[in-house]
Design an enzyme around this catalytic site. Structure first.
Site, PDB file in Angstrom:
ATOM      1  N   LYS A 166       0.845  -1.207   0.000  1.00  0.00           N
ATOM      2  CA  LYS A 166       0.000   0.000   0.000  1.00  0.00           C
ATOM      3  C   LYS A 166       0.877   1.252   0.000  1.00  0.00           C
ATOM      4  O   LYS A 166       1.879   1.325   0.718  1.00  0.00           O
ATOM      5  CB  LYS A 166      -0.920   0.013   1.224  1.00  0.00           C
ATOM      6  CG  LYS A 166      -2.010  -1.057   1.163  1.00  0.00           C
ATOM      7  CD  LYS A 166      -2.946  -0.937   2.343  1.00  0.00           C
ATOM      8  CE  LYS A 166      -3.858  -2.144   2.444  1.00  0.00           C
ATOM      9  NZ  LYS A 166      -5.117  -1.997   1.749  1.00  0.00           N
ATOM     10  N   ASP A 208      -5.149 -13.625  11.753  1.00  0.00           N
ATOM     11  CA  ASP A 208      -5.492 -13.151  10.413  1.00  0.00           C
ATOM     12  C   ASP A 208      -4.738 -11.867  10.066  1.00  0.00           C
ATOM     13  O   ASP A 208      -4.184 -11.756   8.976  1.00  0.00           O
ATOM     14  CB  ASP A 208      -7.004 -12.923  10.319  1.00  0.00           C
ATOM     15  CG  ASP A 208      -7.458 -12.484   8.932  1.00  0.00           C
ATOM     16  OD1 ASP A 208      -6.873 -12.977   7.947  1.00  0.00           O
ATOM     17  OD2 ASP A 208      -8.388 -11.667   8.837  1.00  0.00           O
ATOM     18  N   HIS A 268      -0.075  -7.926   9.158  1.00  0.00           N
ATOM     19  CA  HIS A 268      -0.221  -6.506   8.783  1.00  0.00           C
ATOM     20  C   HIS A 268       0.136  -5.567   9.941  1.00  0.00           C
ATOM     21  O   HIS A 268       0.890  -4.620   9.775  1.00  0.00           O
ATOM     22  CB  HIS A 268      -1.655  -6.190   8.346  1.00  0.00           C
ATOM     23  CG  HIS A 268      -2.201  -7.099   7.281  1.00  0.00           C
ATOM     24  ND1 HIS A 268      -1.418  -7.671   6.328  1.00  0.00           N
ATOM     25  CD2 HIS A 268      -3.460  -7.520   7.014  1.00  0.00           C
ATOM     26  CE1 HIS A 268      -2.171  -8.411   5.516  1.00  0.00           C
ATOM     27  NE2 HIS A 268      -3.414  -8.335   5.919  1.00  0.00           N
ATOM     28  N   LYS A 326     -13.639  -6.924  13.123  1.00  0.00           N
ATOM     29  CA  LYS A 326     -14.663  -6.933  12.072  1.00  0.00           C
ATOM     30  C   LYS A 326     -15.937  -6.352  12.650  1.00  0.00           C
ATOM     31  O   LYS A 326     -16.153  -6.405  13.861  1.00  0.00           O
ATOM     32  CB  LYS A 326     -14.959  -8.371  11.629  1.00  0.00           C
ATOM     33  CG  LYS A 326     -13.745  -9.147  11.171  1.00  0.00           C
ATOM     34  CD  LYS A 326     -13.353  -8.822   9.767  1.00  0.00           C
ATOM     35  CE  LYS A 326     -12.203  -9.698   9.307  1.00  0.00           C
ATOM     36  NZ  LYS A 326     -11.542  -9.194   8.114  1.00  0.00           N
TER      37      LYS A 326
HETATM   38  C1  BG6 Z   1      -6.665  -9.685   4.704  1.00  0.00           C
HETATM   39  C2  BG6 Z   1      -7.452 -10.364   5.786  1.00  0.00           C
HETATM   40  O1  BG6 Z   1      -5.299  -9.971   4.826  1.00  0.00           O
HETATM   41  O2  BG6 Z   1      -6.840  -8.279   4.790  1.00  0.00           O
HETATM   42  C3  BG6 Z   1      -8.908  -9.969   5.729  1.00  0.00           C
HETATM   43  O3  BG6 Z   1      -7.354 -11.767   5.644  1.00  0.00           O
HETATM   44  C4  BG6 Z   1      -9.061  -8.460   5.699  1.00  0.00           C
HETATM   45  O4  BG6 Z   1      -9.628 -10.521   6.831  1.00  0.00           O
HETATM   46  C5  BG6 Z   1      -8.179  -7.870   4.608  1.00  0.00           C
HETATM   47  O5  BG6 Z   1     -10.427  -8.161   5.448  1.00  0.00           O
HETATM   48  C6  BG6 Z   1      -8.225  -6.361   4.642  1.00  0.00           C
HETATM   49  O6  BG6 Z   1      -7.493  -5.839   3.571  1.00  0.00           O
HETATM   50  P1  BG6 Z   1      -7.687  -4.332   3.132  1.00  0.00           P
HETATM   51  O7  BG6 Z   1      -6.645  -4.126   2.087  1.00  0.00           O
HETATM   52  O8  BG6 Z   1      -9.093  -4.209   2.635  1.00  0.00           O
HETATM   53  O9  BG6 Z   1      -7.472  -3.500   4.350  1.00  0.00           O
END
Ligand code: BG6
Length: 505
Positions: A201, A254, A259, A357
Site C-alpha cells: 500500500k 489473520d 499486517h 470486524k
Molecule cells: C486480509 C485479511 O489480509 O486483509 C482480511 O485476511 C481483511 O480478513 C483484509 O479483510 C483487509 O485488507 P484491506 O486491504 O481491505 O485492508
C-alpha cells in the site's frame, strides 16, 4: 513505482517491465484470485508492465476448459480492474491464458502442469521463467512446494523459478518454522516472496518517506516525546462467506501477526543505511526482535466476537449465525494487545494494536500520541478543551497524514482548542496509486524483494504473538460486542487502566 526503494527519479522515468515470464496461480478458483489477483494481472498488462509473451496459467480443482477459465478471468477483470478496458490488451493477455485441472497432491496433475509450462516456454517465449502464486489453503503450502520440486517445476537451471506465498504463514512460531524449512528446502530464500499486502500500500511505504526523508518528524519518534502509539485496523465487514478460512483462525492470526506487526516495525524501526531490501529487512527484524507482548495479558489484551446488531442502516447477524460458522464458535473477531519495545528509543512507550470486524467503520491508521508539554504556562481553564497532540498516518481510506495540535480560539481570551493540519493524498497528487497486489505481483516478477517479509520476520512475529494466543486459548471465550460498535468493553478497560482511551477514528 515498484517496491525497489532504491530507484531514484531518473531511473523511474523508464518504468521497469518484467522480462519474459509466466505466472501460475494455484487456487485460481478462490475469492482472492477473482477479486484481486486476476484484475491486478490485467492492470499490469494495461500499464505495459508485462512482457509481450506473458503467460497466465490457472491451476485449480474445477473441471474447466481453457475457454471456461478464460471467461472467468474476463468476468473478474470486467468487474474489478482498476484501469480502463482495452480490447487489444485483453486479446494479448488472453492469448497466453491456460488452465490445468488438479489438486495439490497428485503427481499426474503437476506433471501436466510441467508439460504445459514447457510448451509455453517454446510457444510463448517465457524462457523458463516462472512464478508460482500459492493462493491455497495453508495446509497445502508444503504439499504444493514438494510437488513443485518433484515435478521439476522448481528447478531453476533453465530460467528463474520463484514462489509467492499468501498468508497465513503458519499458525504459531513452531508451524511457521517448519513451513519455512519445507519452503526453503525447495526454493532459496531469495526466491520466496511472502505476501503481506499491506506492504504494497502506498501509505505504508510513505511511512518510510515521512520518517526518513524529512527532518521534522523523525526527531520526535521516541520515548522523549511520544506517550504511546495506537495502531488500528477496523473493518465494517462481517465474515459471511469466509468461515472455511476464518473459523478457528481469528483476528489476531489473520491480521495482527502480519499486517499490524509490520506497521509497528515500520513505525518503530531505526533508519536503514540504505533502502536496499537487505538493509531494510535487517532494521525491521531488529525492532521485531526487541518487541514483546506486555503482561499481564488479562489486563493488557482484549478479544471479542461480534453479535447481531445494526451496521449503519442494516441489521446484520452475529458471527455464530453467519453461514458455515460453528454455532458455538469461540473464534475472536476482535483482538487488541499491548506491545513494548526493548530499545533505548522506545523503552516505556506502549504500542496498542487493535483490529476487528463489524466495527463502526472501515479505517486503518497509526496514531502517535504525544506527551503533554513538560510545563504549561496557560491556565487549566484556558487549556480545558485541549487534548493530546497527535500525528496520525491514515493508511486507508482518505489516505494521508494528520497533525492535531492546540490553537488559540479567535477572540480576546487566550483559550486553546485542538485543530487539524491535514494532508490528503487525493488532494495533493493527481497520480492514482496502483493496487497493492499489482505492485507486489510485479515486484515478484522483477525479483524486487523489499516489500516481502522474510522467514525470520514471520517467525519473530509469531514469537511475539504466541503468548497472547496461548493466554486466550487457556482463559475462555472472547467477550461479545454488538456489530456496529467499537469492540468489546474489555478493550476500553485495557486502556482505561492506564488512564488512556482509544481514538475514535
Ligand atoms: C486480509 C485479511 O489480509 O486483509 C482480511 O485476511 C481483511 O480478513 C483484509 O479483510 C483487509 O485488507 P484491506 O486491504 O481491505 O485492508
Amino acid at each position: 513505482m515498484t517496491g525497489n526503494l532504491l530507484r531514484d527519479a531518473e531511473d523511474r522515468r523508464l518504468p521497469r517491465i518484467a522480462g519474459p515470464c509466466g505466472l501460475v496461480i494455484f487456487g485460481v478458483t478462490g475469492d482472492l484470485a477473482r477479486k484481486k489477483l486476476l484484475p491486478a494481472v490485467y492492470d499490469l498488462a494495461n500499464r505495459g508492465l508485462l512482457p509481450a509473451g506473458f503467460s497466465l496459467v490457472g491451476y485449480g480443482r474445477r473441471d474447466w476448459t481453457k475457454e471456461e477459465f478464460e471467461a472467468e478471468v474476463l468476468s473478474s477483470v470486467r468487474d474489478r480492474a482498476r484501469t480502463p478496458w482495452r480490447d487489444s490488451v485483453w486479446d494479448q493477455l488472453a492469448a497466453g491464458i491456460q488452465f490445468v485441472k488438479g489438486d495439490f497432491v497428485t503427481d499426474e496433475a503437476f506433471d501436466n502442469l510441467a508439460a504445459m509450462t514447457r510448451r509455453m516456454d517454446a510457444d510463448r517465449g517465457t524462457a523458463g521463467n516462472w512464478a508460482y502464486y500459492l493462493s491455497v489453503p495453508p495446509q497445502y503450502f508444503s504439499d504444493v512446494c514438494n510437488q513443485l520440486e518433484r515435478s521439476g517445476l522448481a528447478d531453476s537451471s533453465n530460467g528463474w523459478r520463484r514462489v509467492v506465498i499468501e498468508k497465513p504463514f503458519g499458525h504459531d512460531e513452531e508451524s511457521a518454522r517448519k513451513l519455512n524449512q519445507t519452503v526453503n528446502s525447495v526454493f532459496p530464500e531469495s526466491s520466496v516472496f511472502r505476501i503481506d499486502h499491506y506492504l504494497g500500500k502506498e501509505t505504508v511505504q510513505n511511512i518510510l518517506v515521512l520518517r526518513f526523508a524529512n527532518q521534522i518528524f523523525e526527531p520526535l519518534f521516541n520515548s522523549r516525546y511520544i506517550d504511546h502509539v495506537q495502531i488500528t485496523m477496523a473493518e465494517d465487514i462481517g465474515l459471511g462467506g469466509r468461515a472455511g478460512y476464518y473459523d478457528g483462525i481469528g483476528a489476531a492470526r489473520d491480521v495482527m501477526q502480519n499486517h499490524l506487526l509490520q506497521l509497528l516495525a515500520l513505525v518503530a524501526m531505526d533508519e536503514p543505511v540504505t533502502f536496499s531490501p537487505g538493509e531494510l529487512k535487517a532494521e525491521k527484524l531488529k525492532v521485531l526482535k526487541a518487541t514483546r507482548a506486555v503482561e499481564p495479558f488479562a489486563q493488557t489484551t482484549a478479544h471479542g466476537q461480534y453479535t447481531a446488531g445494526w451496521q449503519g442502516s442494516e441489521f446484520v447477524p452475529g458471527l455464530r449465525e453467519e453461514d458455515g460458522f460453528d454455532p458455538d464458535s469461540g473464534t475472536e473477531t476482535y483482538a487488541a494487545a499491548t506491545f513494548g519495545i526493548n530499545s533505548r528509543r522506545w523503552a516505556g512507550v506502549p504500542f496498542y494494536l487493535r483490529t476487528g470486524k463489524r466495527l463502526g467503520r472501515r479505517v486503518t491508521e497509526i496514531a502517535l500520541v504525544f506527551k503533554s508539554a513538560p510545563h504549561q504556562s496557560f491556565t487549566a481553564g484556558q487549556t480545558e478543551a485541549q487534548g493530546d497532540n497527535v500525528l496520525v498516518i491514515r493508511v486507508q481510506p482518505d489516505e494521508g497524514v494528520l497533525l492535531r495540535f492546540g490553537s488559540k480560539v479567535p477572540g480576546s481570551a487566550m483559550d486553546v482548542r485542538d485543530v487539524n493540519m491535514d494532508f490528503s493524498y487525493s488532494e495533493a497528487f493527481t497520480e492514482q496509486s496502483p493496487e497493492a497486489y499489482e505492485r507486489l505481483i510485479l515486484d515478484a516478477l522483477l525479483d524486487e524483494g523489499s516489500l516481502f517479509p522474510t522467514n525470520e520476520e514471520v517467525e519473530e512475529s509469531w514469537r511475539i504473538l504466541d503468548p497472547v494466543l496461548t493466554h486466550w486459548a487457556e482463559t475462555g471465550r472472547p467477550e461479545e460486542y454488538r456489530a456496529g460498535t467499537w469492540g468489546p468493553a474489555g478493550a476500553d478497560r485495557m486502556l482505561g487502566r492506564e488512564q488512556r482511551t482509544w481514538r475514535r477514528p
